[in-house]
Design an enzyme around this catalytic site. Sequence first.
Site, PDB file in Angstrom:
ATOM      1  N   GLY A  66     -14.671  43.198   7.182  1.00 29.21           N
ATOM      2  CA  GLY A  66     -14.650  42.767   8.570  1.00 29.21           C
ATOM      3  C   GLY A  66     -13.243  42.856   9.131  1.00 29.21           C
ATOM      4  O   GLY A  66     -12.250  42.845   8.389  1.00 29.21           O
ATOM      5  N   CYS A  67     -13.153  42.977  10.438  1.00 32.65           N
ATOM      6  CA  CYS A  67     -11.848  43.149  11.068  1.00 32.65           C
ATOM      7  C   CYS A  67     -10.986  41.897  10.898  1.00 32.65           C
ATOM      8  O   CYS A  67      -9.826  41.977  10.481  1.00 32.65           O
ATOM      9  CB  CYS A  67     -11.997  43.512  12.548  1.00 32.65           C
ATOM     10  SG  CYS A  67     -13.116  42.440  13.467  1.00 32.65           S
ATOM     11  N   TYR A  68     -11.556  40.729  11.202  1.00 35.37           N
ATOM     12  CA  TYR A  68     -10.795  39.495  11.007  1.00 35.37           C
ATOM     13  C   TYR A  68     -10.434  39.324   9.533  1.00 35.37           C
ATOM     14  O   TYR A  68      -9.328  38.899   9.195  1.00 35.37           O
ATOM     15  CB  TYR A  68     -11.617  38.289  11.447  1.00 35.37           C
ATOM     16  CG  TYR A  68     -11.689  38.046  12.922  1.00 35.37           C
ATOM     17  CD1 TYR A  68     -10.539  37.867  13.676  1.00 35.37           C
ATOM     18  CD2 TYR A  68     -12.916  37.930  13.570  1.00 35.37           C
ATOM     19  CE1 TYR A  68     -10.611  37.595  15.042  1.00 35.37           C
ATOM     20  CE2 TYR A  68     -13.000  37.657  14.931  1.00 35.37           C
ATOM     21  CZ  TYR A  68     -11.847  37.495  15.662  1.00 35.37           C
ATOM     22  OH  TYR A  68     -11.918  37.212  17.001  1.00 35.37           O
TER      23      TYR A  68
END
Lengths: 337, 337, 337, 337
Positions: free
Chosen positions: D144-146
């Site tokens: 995931g980006c976060y």
Amino acid sequence: MIKVGIYGATGYTGIELARLLWRHPEAQVAFATSQSNAGGTLAGVYPTAPPLPLTSPDEADPGSVDAVFLCLPHTAAAPVAAAAVSAGARAIDLSADLRLDSPEVYRQWYGVAHPAPHLLPAPYGLPEINRINIAGARWVANPGCYATAVLLAVYPLIKAKALMPSAPIIADAKSGVSGAGRTPKLTTHFAEVAGNFSPYNIGRAHRHVAEIEQELNRNGGAPGPLIFSPHLLPVDRGILATVYAQLDPDNAPAGAYHTLYQEMYRDEPRVHVLPAGQLATLSHAVRTYDCVLSLTPVDEFTLIIVSVIDNLLKGAASQAVQNFNLMFGLSESCGLE
Amino acid sequence: MIKVGIYGATGYTGIELARLLWRHPEAQVAFATSQSNAGGTLAGVYPTAPPLPLTSPDEADPGSVDAVFLCLPHTAAAPVAAAAVSAGARAIDLSADLRLDSPEVYRQWYGVAHPAPHLLPAPYGLPEINRINIAGARWVANPGCYATAVLLAVYPLIKAKALMPSAPIIADAKSGVSGAGRTPKLTTHFAEVAGNFSPYNIGRAHRHVAEIEQELNRNGGAPGPLIFSPHLLPVDRGILATVYAQLDPDNAPAGAYHTLYQEMYRDEPRVHVLPAGQLATLSHAVRTYDCVLSLTPVDEFTLIIVSVIDNLLKGAASQAVQNFNLMFGLSESCGLE
Amino acid sequence: MIKVGIYGATGYTGIELARLLWRHPEAQVAFATSQSNAGGTLAGVYPTAPPLPLTSPDEADPGSVDAVFLCLPHTAAAPVAAAAVSAGARAIDLSADLRLDSPEVYRQWYGVAHPAPHLLPAPYGLPEINRINIAGARWVANPGCYATAVLLAVYPLIKAKALMPSAPIIADAKSGVSGAGRTPKLTTHFAEVAGNFSPYNIGRAHRHVAEIEQELNRNGGAPGPLIFSPHLLPVDRGILATVYAQLDPDNAPAGAYHTLYQEMYRDEPRVHVLPAGQLATLSHAVRTYDCVLSLTPVDEFTLIIVSVIDNLLKGAASQAVQNFNLMFGLSESCGLE
Amino acid sequence: MIKVGIYGATGYTGIELARLLWRHPEAQVAFATSQSNAGGTLAGVYPTAPPLPLTSPDEADPGSVDAVFLCLPHTAAAPVAAAAVSAGARAIDLSADLRLDSPEVYRQWYGVAHPAPHLLPAPYGLPEINRINIAGARWVANPGCYATAVLLAVYPLIKAKALMPSAPIIADAKSGVSGAGRTPKLTTHFAEVAGNFSPYNIGRAHRHVAEIEQELNRNGGAPGPLIFSPHLLPVDRGILATVYAQLDPDNAPAGAYHTLYQEMYRDEPRVHVLPAGQLATLSHAVRTYDCVLSLTPVDEFTLIIVSVIDNLLKGAASQAVQNFNLMFGLSESCGLE
């Protein structure tokens, strides 16, 4: 490798140009100058820029390179161009200093005597309309950003003698804030620009009027006056010009011009004409090297051309690279893939 | 009518204050000063501002009014406050000059000797926690914008002695660009801010740390250190602080604090606690006079408080009007309906 | 107190109208409808809106109020207007349904049969050019946002018969995103709009062309065709129209028109003509109830008028309040101070 | 050339991935799918995208390529990954489907049964912490980006066992709007986002909490709970996470960690640690393939790490290319120069 120097590398145009030349397969950046950041690096000024060392302009030797790019303010650029040419280097001037053919007209629009009149007239560096004179030139005037967008929009009509004689050409143009330069001013303060939209120098007051009319006249006789209205957009980059051309209905119907534009720009690597029915938007051109055009015929008398470019690239840095490539006999889009 | 003077009317805070006082039913603006625009009007500086004439600060007579509002830089404000008080006027200082109780602490954070130490300690102008000392005061320190947002978020926990002793209070704060003032700087240039987001002075380096800790300590003993991280948001106005409080689980479960906040702020006209499950956003407070709070219990040890204000209003100008109203015995929200 | 009902209160126009009517000294909001948020409150939909309960449109009784405001989509609005008028209420229609005089023209531009042709022609609710027919009217067509900006820019030239016969009037207009409504679409997605700028429906394709030409023709004979080019600006609100008028040089020099505009709008509470040399910007009008105009004479043939409004206020909600005030014999700016 | 297929090419991540693979020297895009734009081209959807034809996902044959990239919603991606693997292709899944080791945990966070549990646990595709397991893998879970931003910020402390046992790790994260996808929603409407800033799913509610904690636990024992607060920034792209780590003072002084980070990431092509004293901003990473980190020691107990990435590149598409390169034995940054 062709050795190049960049004067004024820390302005918005200079940064883009440094990025392009840094990875240009035939160029090697020998120096990049900065008045205020000499001793540092370009990456220290702008995080994602290349790690070029910055030298004081006084310490840069134009004679040590094959070409110089001048991202300097007008009046400061021409003397450096002259010195570079004397020293045997070629010069691509991204300032306004070499754009007007005549020192008198320069004085009229810029309010000062031209700093190097012996360089005038210089080849006007819009490859799509002047490629033949740029190839091999020793110095070139890189066009203004607005001038690039407007000239590429109007040029085919001039060539086809399609305009209603003496009717005005109206160019309603909108530019991102980077076009105003990197020096902080109240007019570029975020809190003044965000949520705002502002016309400035509208009518026939902006300096690019002189440049655009000069090139229109050179390329096809005398159309009517240019009415040019720039506006400041709350975006960081990009220019969109909505151009209203009044047609001579004896020439051809407005609907016929789509074919004209497609044919005229068919082989141009950096100009794209959208299919009929589509409209150019800023997003078509931002962060690209291209001018994108759309045509909207209104009635037999009026054609609307929407022209978009990235003001820092096709409007400045990547156009300078096109000119550089032409001057040195490289493929025009070398380094712009 | 109470006669008032505004010093520094052309900054972003000054403009907002002028708007509020211009239509305040009990105030009459006798003068508004500007160093650089003296002779013009406020509407000439900012189109939608009131048509107040602007005078040079040297020509303004604080003795001719009942109260002065100081929207001046720190070190410039306190001497004017002192002169006004001497002349019989009351002073609401929107600069940092009167916020710290001690001249020594001021010197430590601001790097210069305090320009008017006899005015210290001044009543701290956050009505929700210090109303009793503001009422009738002759001079008041209007709080910092960040300090307002953080103190209103944390104050109920301090009063309830709910914090884990010695655990840090972490306030991750985000502010619109107008908080950096109207003077153009590279850091507020549109092309640098748009699309960007930047932390600055994070940890314990920002001057508001001193102010916030002073008030926390005054109001409830000594919690752990404040860790305060401001960030610059690409918006023109508003502050949102996300505050992470570590709770003493012996005191009460995290879920109980919603009731605490609602009760503590129930009668406050300018503070709103959102219903459980809702989160405060910048839009809850921008262009309002209010602080809006939301509470998110995470587990028995941690409570997140989101606090939002308009930095120019509850963080500056409208809070100054609250203080003005209290000082003159008016209804606290007079002129803020 | 005049009892009013708002249909469609949760769109961007409805929210602004609810704010205005909520604090209007002579109006009392008896109901506000919402299809999707019935049962909630307006403040639940938009944090800073008034706490009006929202009812289903089916449950609202237009006969229970003195006036209804219709913030509904076209084709949905006219039937409610008709029902309200039958029930004895007056109607201010903010949709396009009542703007065109003829059901045939409506069908041509909107592609459907007019839903209530017996209400046509309705008084056109632009007070500055049609005040006499609005006063006391039982129903009124509130103008389009673009139409408001363009008509106020061109109207003085029409009245003065100053335009070159048959020459086109070119209006290059730019609008904030709220003008596209609150329903999410890809064209209003933040990531598509931020940093972008887009023309749409340019030439003679936008529906407001019909409305603007109808009013130009009604008020002064037949000028040339309107060429109208809307563009989407990356801002939330505001319209700026740059209008290029070609003048009949036999009439008066372009420079004479500043006086004409000043005189024509001298007593208008909601129109301001800037001093010569100043240019109107979006900031002049955003969050105000006013149209602000600037005039730039280019040469003896061309005058540029820049016209700015807040699309949600003078372009919709506050103009509706002007019309409401006129219909009920109140001061035209009542509630707009 | 390695033949690849892209599923879901018209989302924001898909467009970026298509750009990267289009000019990847070792990859050839054999197909790109789109449910809603099948039959068109990617350039027709987004002007500056490559001219890839778009096919319906039903018509794409994963067996015809060497690798598939899945830019599909969770629950839709895993079945395609399974089919591709069965057909002999390798799969890089950019959805959340393969990120969690356990189907039970997946059900807990995503509310549905896992669609292809036999693919779990999949190698977690964060090269900087799991390169050895990605090399040669047949399928990989792209993070995931976060999670990417937070894990790269915290990982060195985990490895060094520097965290105070059981103290929470607080990650206050801010993301651009493209992270919310291309499907229009009210929360991504320009007029709702511009000028706003909003927390959402703060505390321990966001699905990336599970993924981040899983990887922290796998790599270094059990630190305290992650408190993770995402916020929506009014920018189109980029993530900045401000991470507050509470240190075990017996381990090393906060000031010593700069060296630790520099050493740990010294040879990483896609992670940069800024010099002491500098702070990472969104601009450091937007439109780059890199994570940029800055360290701010506060006192002996607290270290602030600022971590920035481009959510669409290092947070999705370019990280997928890193994984692809590793899976096929290419240089990890191939195609990312």
